[in-house]
Design a protein around this motif. Structure first.
Motif, PDB file in Angstrom:
ATOM      1  N   ALA A 153      58.471  45.158  16.118  1.00 36.21           N
ATOM      2  CA  ALA A 153      59.901  46.283  16.635  1.00 36.21           C
ATOM      3  C   ALA A 153      60.505  46.971  15.516  1.00 36.21           C
ATOM      4  CB  ALA A 153      60.384  45.443  17.176  1.00 36.21           C
ATOM      5  N   PHE A 154      60.529  46.771  14.256  1.00 39.32           N
ATOM      6  CA  PHE A 154      61.083  47.831  13.305  1.00 39.32           C
ATOM      7  C   PHE A 154      60.151  48.131  12.500  1.00 39.32           C
ATOM      8  CE2 PHE A 154      64.877  44.862  13.000  1.00 39.32           C
ATOM      9  CZ  PHE A 154      65.802  45.672  13.017  1.00 39.32           C
ATOM     10  N   ALA A 155      58.293  48.154  12.205  1.00 41.13           N
ATOM     11  CA  ALA A 155      57.927  48.751  12.197  1.00 41.13           C
ATOM     12  C   ALA A 155      58.286  50.716  12.741  1.00 41.13           C
ATOM     13  CB  ALA A 155      56.488  48.209  11.896  1.00 41.13           C
ATOM     14  N   ILE A 156      57.721  50.700  14.354  1.00 38.83           N
ATOM     15  CA  ILE A 156      57.540  51.349  15.184  1.00 38.83           C
ATOM     16  C   ILE A 156      59.027  52.643  15.346  1.00 38.83           C
ATOM     17  CG2 ILE A 156      57.476  51.727  17.479  1.00 38.83           C
ATOM     18  CD1 ILE A 156      55.539  49.421  17.691  1.00 38.83           C
ATOM     19  N   GLY A 157      60.139  51.383  15.262  1.00 42.75           N
ATOM     20  CA  GLY A 157      61.267  52.027  15.042  1.00 42.75           C
ATOM     21  C   GLY A 157      61.425  52.696  13.859  1.00 42.75           C
ATOM     22  N   ALA A 158      61.047  52.731  12.996  1.00 42.08           N
ATOM     23  CA  ALA A 158      60.991  53.218  12.000  1.00 42.08           C
ATOM     24  C   ALA A 158      59.663  54.804  11.876  1.00 42.08           C
ATOM     25  CB  ALA A 158      60.533  51.942  10.690  1.00 42.08           C
ATOM     26  N   ALA A 159      59.057  54.656  12.315  1.00 39.76           N
ATOM     27  CA  ALA A 159      57.741  55.989  12.933  1.00 39.76           C
ATOM     28  C   ALA A 159      57.869  56.561  13.528  1.00 39.76           C
ATOM     29  CB  ALA A 159      56.785  55.004  13.067  1.00 39.76           C
ATOM     30  N   VAL A 160      59.013  56.787  14.426  1.00 41.97           N
ATOM     31  CA  VAL A 160      59.590  57.025  15.446  1.00 41.97           C
ATOM     32  C   VAL A 160      61.021  57.770  14.465  1.00 41.97           C
ATOM     33  CG1 VAL A 160      61.304  57.116  17.288  1.00 41.97           C
ATOM     34  CG2 VAL A 160      59.506  55.574  17.906  1.00 41.97           C
TER      35      VAL A 160
END
Length: 260
Positions: A153-160
């Protein structure tokens, strides 16, 4: 040799643009080379390394815990590391070329200036994601083994967030010679402090928009955001598009000037 800003007119140099409309491989190669030079590469590697050292120490001292993982990933990765990497990548993609006048050689080529901006944005996004989203994923697995899907979740949030930050800081690189200073103030003060403390400012925080995405992907109620998911997605898209468009517009207003 220098670059000055002036409205485009009959006297401005306008080489006929040719080649790809959105992506130019030569511009991309030169931008990657500039971003991954010795000094910037050191900074880009240092921040993720610091994150991994911190989470390893936290895991050794506190063990696997979902709440701790959320606090560390939000408090350090998303609110500090990601915007700082964005500052380095976004401003470094074009700012130094404008400062030292090297941009004149690129602007003199028959390449659309919108193509230059979009290519540099893609490179800045790729670098920001590589040095923020991937370390965030690794940090999440170290902290709690992806319990409650927090690491993903945080990895995708960081990518966004990387996309929006790269666009914002690329625009700063076009607008001002002090882009790094302005970017650091924004990243550390607005995103790191104001966006977390002042209720009204949270709606205008890239970090909170990214948290809304992470909240949707995480299981349970460990991750939370002060902004709704729909609002966050709309604002992320709008800010990225507006910053990219405005950067292209400002670059088109640059004309070449030099001392013979």
């Amino acid at each position: 040799m220098s670059v000055t800003t002036a409205p485009a007119g009959r006297g401005a140099m306008k080489p006929q643009a040719t080649g790809p409309r959105l992506y130019h491989p030569t511009v991309a190669r030169l931008t990657y080379r500039a971003l991954l030079g010795r000094r910037r590469a050191l900074l880009l590697f240092l921040l993720p390394l610091l994150l991994l050292v911190i989470v390893s120490a936290v895991r050794a001292l506190a063990g696997a815990d979902d709440t701790t993982a959320n606090d560390v990933l939000q408090g350090f990765a998303l609110s500090a590391m990601v915007p700082l990497v964005g500052v380095i990548a976004g401003t470094g993609a074009i700012g130094p070329e404008i400062d030292d006048g090297a941009i004149v050689y690129l602007l003199a080529k028959p390449i659309r200036r919108s193509t230059i901006i979009f290519t540099k944005l893609l490179v800045a996004v790729g670098v920001t994601m590589a040095f923020s989203a991937i370390p965030t994923l690794l940090a999440g697995y170290i902290l709690n083994g992806n319990g409650q899907n927090i690491a993903v979740a945080f990895a995708i949030g960081a990518a966004v967030a990387s996309i929006a930050y790269a666009a914002i800081f690329l625009l700063l690189g076009v607008l001002t010679r002090h882009a790094v200073v302005v970017g650091l103030v924004y990243a550390l003060v607005w995103e790191g402090v104001v966006g977390n403390v002042v209720p009204g400012a949270r709606t205008l925080s890239v970090q909170q928009w990214a948290l809304a995405v992470a909240q949707k992907l995480a299981h349970g109620d460990v991750v939370s955001s002060n902004v709704g998911l729909t609002t966050s997605i709309v604002l992320l898209a709008a800010v990225t598009a507006a910053a990219t468009w405005f950067a292209g517009r400002k670059l088109r207003s640059l004309k070449l000037a030099g001392d013979e």
